[in-house]
Design a protein around this motif. Structure first.
Motif, PDB file in Angstrom:
ATOM      1  N   ASN A 194       0.866  -1.187   0.000  1.00  0.00           N
ATOM      2  CA  ASN A 194       0.000   0.000   0.000  1.00  0.00           C
ATOM      3  C   ASN A 194       0.898   1.231   0.000  1.00  0.00           C
ATOM      4  O   ASN A 194       1.771   1.352   0.859  1.00  0.00           O
ATOM      5  CB  ASN A 194      -0.914   0.018   1.225  1.00  0.00           C
ATOM      6  CG  ASN A 194      -1.890  -1.140   1.227  1.00  0.00           C
ATOM      7  OD1 ASN A 194      -2.646  -1.322   0.278  1.00  0.00           O
ATOM      8  ND2 ASN A 194      -1.861  -1.947   2.279  1.00  0.00           N
ATOM      9  N   PRO A 195       0.707   2.151  -0.940  1.00  0.00           N
ATOM     10  CA  PRO A 195       1.607   3.308  -1.043  1.00  0.00           C
ATOM     11  C   PRO A 195       1.489   4.252   0.146  1.00  0.00           C
ATOM     12  O   PRO A 195       0.507   4.234   0.895  1.00  0.00           O
ATOM     13  CB  PRO A 195       1.159   3.992  -2.338  1.00  0.00           C
ATOM     14  CG  PRO A 195      -0.250   3.552  -2.536  1.00  0.00           C
ATOM     15  CD  PRO A 195      -0.336   2.170  -1.983  1.00  0.00           C
ATOM     16  N   PHE A 196       2.514   5.078   0.314  1.00  0.00           N
ATOM     17  CA  PHE A 196       2.462   6.136   1.321  1.00  0.00           C
ATOM     18  C   PHE A 196       1.361   7.126   0.962  1.00  0.00           C
ATOM     19  O   PHE A 196       1.071   7.348  -0.219  1.00  0.00           O
ATOM     20  CB  PHE A 196       3.796   6.899   1.381  1.00  0.00           C
ATOM     21  CG  PHE A 196       4.947   6.099   1.895  1.00  0.00           C
ATOM     22  CD1 PHE A 196       4.966   5.617   3.188  1.00  0.00           C
ATOM     23  CD2 PHE A 196       6.040   5.848   1.071  1.00  0.00           C
ATOM     24  CE1 PHE A 196       6.041   4.882   3.666  1.00  0.00           C
ATOM     25  CE2 PHE A 196       7.120   5.116   1.538  1.00  0.00           C
ATOM     26  CZ  PHE A 196       7.128   4.634   2.836  1.00  0.00           C
ATOM     27  N   LYS A 197       0.765   7.729   1.973  1.00  0.00           N
ATOM     28  CA  LYS A 197      -0.173   8.814   1.730  1.00  0.00           C
ATOM     29  C   LYS A 197       0.618  10.033   1.271  1.00  0.00           C
ATOM     30  O   LYS A 197       1.747  10.253   1.695  1.00  0.00           O
ATOM     31  CB  LYS A 197      -0.959   9.131   2.996  1.00  0.00           C
ATOM     32  CG  LYS A 197      -1.850   7.989   3.457  1.00  0.00           C
ATOM     33  CD  LYS A 197      -2.546   8.328   4.759  1.00  0.00           C
ATOM     34  CE  LYS A 197      -3.413   7.170   5.231  1.00  0.00           C
ATOM     35  NZ  LYS A 197      -4.053   7.469   6.537  1.00  0.00           N
ATOM     36  N   TYR A 198      -0.001  10.831   0.427  1.00  0.00           N
ATOM     37  CA  TYR A 198       0.688  11.997  -0.151  1.00  0.00           C
ATOM     38  C   TYR A 198       1.256  12.902   0.937  1.00  0.00           C
ATOM     39  O   TYR A 198       2.440  13.252   0.906  1.00  0.00           O
ATOM     40  CB  TYR A 198      -0.272  12.791  -1.042  1.00  0.00           C
ATOM     41  CG  TYR A 198       0.330  14.067  -1.594  1.00  0.00           C
ATOM     42  CD1 TYR A 198       1.108  14.038  -2.748  1.00  0.00           C
ATOM     43  CD2 TYR A 198       0.147  15.284  -0.948  1.00  0.00           C
ATOM     44  CE1 TYR A 198       1.678  15.196  -3.255  1.00  0.00           C
ATOM     45  CE2 TYR A 198       0.715  16.458  -1.452  1.00  0.00           C
ATOM     46  CZ  TYR A 198       1.472  16.399  -2.599  1.00  0.00           C
ATOM     47  OH  TYR A 198       2.051  17.553  -3.086  1.00  0.00           O
ATOM     48  N   HIS A 199       0.432  13.279   1.911  1.00  0.00           N
ATOM     49  CA  HIS A 199       0.877  14.251   2.903  1.00  0.00           C
ATOM     50  C   HIS A 199       1.955  13.685   3.830  1.00  0.00           C
ATOM     51  O   HIS A 199       2.853  14.416   4.257  1.00  0.00           O
ATOM     52  CB  HIS A 199      -0.309  14.770   3.722  1.00  0.00           C
ATOM     53  CG  HIS A 199      -1.154  15.758   2.986  1.00  0.00           C
ATOM     54  ND1 HIS A 199      -0.660  16.953   2.508  1.00  0.00           N
ATOM     55  CD2 HIS A 199      -2.465  15.728   2.615  1.00  0.00           C
ATOM     56  CE1 HIS A 199      -1.620  17.618   1.895  1.00  0.00           C
ATOM     57  NE2 HIS A 199      -2.723  16.897   1.931  1.00  0.00           N
ATOM     58  N   GLU A 200       1.919  12.391   4.149  1.00  0.00           N
ATOM     59  CA  GLU A 200       2.938  11.851   5.033  1.00  0.00           C
ATOM     60  C   GLU A 200       4.297  11.802   4.335  1.00  0.00           C
ATOM     61  O   GLU A 200       5.332  12.099   4.953  1.00  0.00           O
ATOM     62  CB  GLU A 200       2.530  10.481   5.587  1.00  0.00           C
ATOM     63  CG  GLU A 200       2.496   9.340   4.619  1.00  0.00           C
ATOM     64  CD  GLU A 200       2.019   8.039   5.258  1.00  0.00           C
ATOM     65  OE1 GLU A 200       1.588   8.052   6.438  1.00  0.00           O
ATOM     66  OE2 GLU A 200       2.061   6.995   4.572  1.00  0.00           O
ATOM     67  N   LEU A 201       4.304  11.474   3.048  1.00  0.00           N
ATOM     68  CA  LEU A 201       5.566  11.468   2.311  1.00  0.00           C
ATOM     69  C   LEU A 201       6.062  12.894   2.098  1.00  0.00           C
ATOM     70  O   LEU A 201       7.261  13.181   2.234  1.00  0.00           O
ATOM     71  CB  LEU A 201       5.401  10.761   0.968  1.00  0.00           C
ATOM     72  CG  LEU A 201       6.665  10.659   0.103  1.00  0.00           C
ATOM     73  CD1 LEU A 201       7.763   9.889   0.826  1.00  0.00           C
ATOM     74  CD2 LEU A 201       6.355   9.995  -1.239  1.00  0.00           C
ATOM     75  N   GLU A 202       5.145  13.806   1.798  1.00  0.00           N
ATOM     76  CA  GLU A 202       5.498  15.209   1.584  1.00  0.00           C
ATOM     77  C   GLU A 202       6.168  15.797   2.827  1.00  0.00           C
ATOM     78  O   GLU A 202       7.242  16.414   2.749  1.00  0.00           O
ATOM     79  CB  GLU A 202       4.237  15.994   1.246  1.00  0.00           C
ATOM     80  CG  GLU A 202       4.451  17.483   1.009  1.00  0.00           C
ATOM     81  CD  GLU A 202       3.143  18.229   0.812  1.00  0.00           C
ATOM     82  OE1 GLU A 202       3.093  19.109  -0.067  1.00  0.00           O
ATOM     83  OE2 GLU A 202       2.177  17.941   1.553  1.00  0.00           O
TER      84      GLU A 202
END
Length: 218
Positions: A194-202
């Motif tokens: 499952n990919p990282f959420k956009y905001h957590e990676l950002e």
């Protein structure tokens, strides 16, 4: 990271809002979307959201503070990049004029394996951060050298089997289940289930950048 898009009502001025009506009705008409891409400028790299886009420009949103006239590059995926210039800034949003007109059909098209049997990949971000990989009763510390929303490349790792399913925990990010998609003597590539959420990676990438500047490694 697939370039998923959906309808989105974007605020902020359009690059074309001052153009004659006849021009705004041309093929340069902007389309409201929600794309994720990679923004590079002045040695920095961060994820960005593309709120609307035309053949000649885009309205983007990013944590990087941009200035009018600043040159940038947007990477939609590994085989699709576009250079441009910032034309306006409003809070976290900016209007970008592309150096060369782009083909919007290439933006919408899903990634396909090329004639050279190379599948275009989501944008990757260079970094150097510790992580822990667990497989069965084995637990290894390693170093991340690049990361994307759906994958991680590490070094200083041994005895990892191709195709194995592991748990990987980058320092500062949640644990994720991942599959070993390639490996050699001391490095490996993982695809997240499952990919990282956009905001957590950002936010994680921003913290990595700040810590490197503080300790002098950048």
């Amino acid at each position: 990271m697939e370039l998923n898009y959906s309808l989105y009502t974007a605020s902020g001025p359009s690059l074309d809002e001052c153009a004659p009506v006849s021009e705004r009705r041309s093929s340069n008409r902007q389309v409201s979307v929600m794309l994720t891409a990679k923004l590079e400028t002045t040695g920095r790299q961060q994820p960005c959201r593309i709120l609307n886009i035309s053949t000649k420009g885009a309205n983007i949103e990013s944590l990087i503070s941009l200035k009018v006239g600043q040159p940038i590059e947007i990477e939609f995926r590994s085989n699709l990049k576009s250079k441009g210039t910032v034309r306006w800034v409003r809070d976290s949003q900016a209007g970008v004029e592309f150096q060369d007109a782009i083909d919007l059909n290439e933006i919408w098209k899903r990634s396909e394996i090329s004639i050279k049997r190379i599948k275009p990949r989501p944008p990757r971000y260079c970094c150097f951060a510790p992580a822990i990989v667990e497989h069965g009763d084995q637990r290894q510390e390693c170093q991340i050298i690049d990361i994307s929303a759906s994958g991680i490349r590490v070094v200083d790792i041994t005895n990892i089997a191709l195709g194995a399913t592991v748990m990987i925990e980058p320092k500062g990010l949640p644990r994720h289940r991942a599959k070993v998609v390639w490996c050699n003597k001391e490095s490996a590539g993982f695809k997240l289930i499952n990919p990282f959420k956009y905001h957590e990676l950002e936010m994680w990438l921003l913290q990595q950048e700040s810590s490197h500047f503080r300790d002098g490694t950048c």
